[in-house]
Structures are given as C-alpha cells and as structure tokens.
Design an enzyme around this catalytic site. Structure first.
Site, PDB file in Angstrom:
ATOM      1  CG  ASP A 232      -2.019   1.005   1.172  1.00 51.06           C
ATOM      2  OD1 ASP A 232      -2.126   1.717   0.150  1.00 51.06           O
ATOM      3  OD2 ASP A 232      -2.790   1.102   2.145  1.00 51.06           O
TER       4      ASP A 232
ATOM      5  CG  ASP B 234      -3.164   3.928  -3.681  1.00 50.50           C
ATOM      6  OD1 ASP B 234      -4.083   3.120  -3.910  1.00 50.50           O
ATOM      7  OD2 ASP B 234      -3.257   4.838  -2.838  1.00 50.50           O
ATOM      8  CD  GLU B 235      -5.516  -1.027  -1.459  1.00 48.75           C
ATOM      9  OE1 GLU B 235      -5.221  -1.917  -0.637  1.00 48.75           O
ATOM     10  OE2 GLU B 235      -6.482  -0.258  -1.309  1.00 48.75           O
TER      11      GLU B 235
END
Length: 353
Positions: free
Chosen positions: A18, A116-117
């Site tokens: 993350d 983003d993860e």
C-alpha cells in the site's frame, strides 16, 4: 457448533503493498518545497464554492483530522493552512504503472486493488526467494530507490491478514503475521479496524457487545450467520485468521459506486442536490483510483417510507469526470416524479466499463 468446516491454508505467502499517501507523495516528490507541509489533493473550496472532495492528503494534513473522501470544505475548515492541489491523474497513473512493473519482477500473481495498492502471491516467485519478508523489503527498496516514494507492506498467509498487517505500521512500515501469531494479533484489534467490515456492520456488532477481535471470537457461528447472513460466515472466520480467497490477477470490477444513508431525512431539494454532487465526486475519485471509466450512470434513491427507485442513463463515451457524473445524476433526479418526498438514502453507481 460449527455450521461449516474451518479450512485454513497456511502454506501461502501473500504480500499486500500500500503506497503511503500516494497522490500527495508524488506531488511532494516533484515539488520539494511542499515537504513538511499539509498537502491536500482535491479542489480548493475557496475556488469552487465549497465543492469537491479530498482524494488523499499528506500525513501532515492527517494530523489535523483530514482524510480521503472528506469534503474539501471540511478539510479547509480543519486545516486552513493546507496546500490544495487539484491533482494530475495521468501522472499518478504513469507512476502506478512503474510500481506495477516492479511487482512483476517478483511475480505475475498480482491483484491490483487500486492504482496504489495490490496483493502479491509470492509462494512461487520468479526469483526463487523463499522468504516473503525478504521480497517485501526488496519491493520497498526498489520503489524508494527508483521512484523516491515509500510503501507500507504486510506479509501473511492470506489476503485479509496481509492487508491488516500493511495498515498496522504506516508510513513505510513492514508487518509480518505468522500463523501462530494471527489470533493474538486479531484479538487486540478494534473491530472497526477489521478489513471488509463496514461502518454499519461495526454499529450492529457494537450493539451485540462486540468491540474487539477477542469479543468477536466469543460469538457462535450460528449467531453471526443469523444476524448477518453470508457476512456472518466471513466474520466468524476472519476472527480466526481464516480467509482463503486467492490472489486474482484477472480481477474485473463490474461497477463502482457510493451510497449514503442519512440519519436525518433530507427534505430540501438543495440539500439533496448538494449530496448528489458530493457522491458524484467520490465516485469519480474511486474511478481514478481504479483506473476505470464508465458509460452508464445509475441513481438510487430511497424515500422516508423506504420505497426505492433507480434510474440510469447511458453516455455516448466513457467518463470518470466528476462534473459530468454529477450533471447526469442531477438530471436523473430532476426526472423523478416524487421529489417532494423526504429522502433517507442516495446512491450513484458507474458501470459499463
């Protein structure tokens, strides 16, 4: 008494990565003058008449209580000294692809959850590295050295625990949960921190006297299934660190939406339209994060008598633009014949990806 058997695969090696305050971190990286300042990615409410939502914010802004999906107006009230940046989603997408390329050095079993993860299954990896912890550290190192950004990592034997672990130490943390540690780790955790347990479910669990993982462990499976249905089945297993869902590299989302139930019935048309605009902005934010654009806008409205209506409109071209989604949602609302009734729930969904 167990209704369903407890099957727990302890052999997998799952990493959850993350990125830390991703959009804000990219802007700070590209403009070092912003370092140490509260940075908010979102429209400046002083320029939009109070409209807009926070995409993300730096940790300096979070110290003032600002968080993702908060209205820009409230964010400004909490942190008037913040630097507002409207955001460059093409740039964030480009950086996200660079991060994805780093993941692919180690495994092709990657399940992106947003820009983003992602989850990575490194049980069998390209480099033949036996330690998932070593791979997580290498990924963090690669991201820092090549992109000058930080990421938090969680390592465990399933996706649920890996996600819980990555949330545990932020920013730039690395948390490992071994099979023999899982139950104790979850026992001390506030139930609101359990991944996949929403606000409404937390409220219902609180009414049952369940506030921590330890409390949840004491509730019989039959009780949880009776109260929550399929979710009760999952809750019983999550309390025991059981979650056998595979990492799906071809995961496809069919829709992205946001809805909100109002404790106080919305009566004024102005308030309803304001909420629809805010929901549209949150849906647009999710679309950007998921790198999606849709052609169908769906409006859901539940009235004070609990009757529910849905309306949809198809667009000529796909969009992820907040103003366009808001315009269509408001148009659908205007077409409703029962606008004089109080509203207890509003929802906007995008599909047709």
């Amino acid at each position: 008494m167990l209704i369903f058997p407890l099957l727990n695969d302890l052999s997998r090696k799952i990493i959850h990565i993350d990125m830390d305050a991703f959009f804000a971190a990219v802007e700070i990286r590209d403009n070092p003058k912003l370092r140490g300042k509260p940075v908010i990615i979102g429209s400046d409410p002083r320029q939009t008449g109070g409209r807009g939502v926070v995409s993300t914010c730096s940790y300096e802004a979070r110290a003032f209580g600002v968080h993702s999906a908060m209205s820009s107006k409230e964010a400004y009230e909490r942190c008037p000294q913040a630097v507002f940046i409207s955001g460059n989603y093409e740039k964030y997408k480009s950086v996200g692809l660079q991060i994805r390329a780093i993941f692919k050095r180690y495994t092709d079993l990657i399940e992106p959850m947003s820009i983003d993860e992602a989850y990575l299954d490194v049980t069998e990896n390209k480099l033949g590295i036996k330690s998932a912890v070593k791979i997580a550290r290498l990924i963090q190192k690669d991201i820092w050295q090549e992109l000058h950004l930080t990421a938090s990592a969680g390592v465990s034997y399933n996706k649920f625990l890996a996600k819980m672990a990555s949330d545990y130490q932020k920013p730039h943390g690395l948390t490992v949960i071994l099979p023999e540690q899982a139950e104790d780790f979850l026992k001390q955790m506030d139930i609101s921190k359990f991944h996949g347990v929403g606000k409404k479910t937390v409220e219902r669990l609180h009414q049952m006297g369940v506030f921590t993982g330890a409390d949840l462990l004491e509730v019989p499976e039959v009780t949880l299934i009776d109260r929550f249905g399929r979710l009760g089945y999952d809750l019983y297993r999550k309390a025991r660190g059981i979650h056998n869902s595979p990492v799906k590299s071809n995961r496809i989302r069919k829709s992205i939406g946001k809805e909100k139930t109002y404790g106080k019935i919305l009566l004024a048309e102005e308030d309803i339209k304001k909420e629809l605009t805010l929901l549209s902005e949150k849906v647009a934010l999710n679309l950007h994060q998921q790198e999606k654009a849709g052609k169908i806008v769906i409006l859901k409205i539940r009235y004070e008598d609990f009757s529910t209506l849905t309306k949809r409109k198809s667009l000529a071209q796909k969009t992820q633009d907040a103003s366009q989604i808001s315009q269509i949602a408001l148009q659908l609302y205007e077409e409703l014949s029962k606008k004089e009734r109080g509203v207890r729930l509003l929802g906007i969904t995008m599909t047709g990806f």
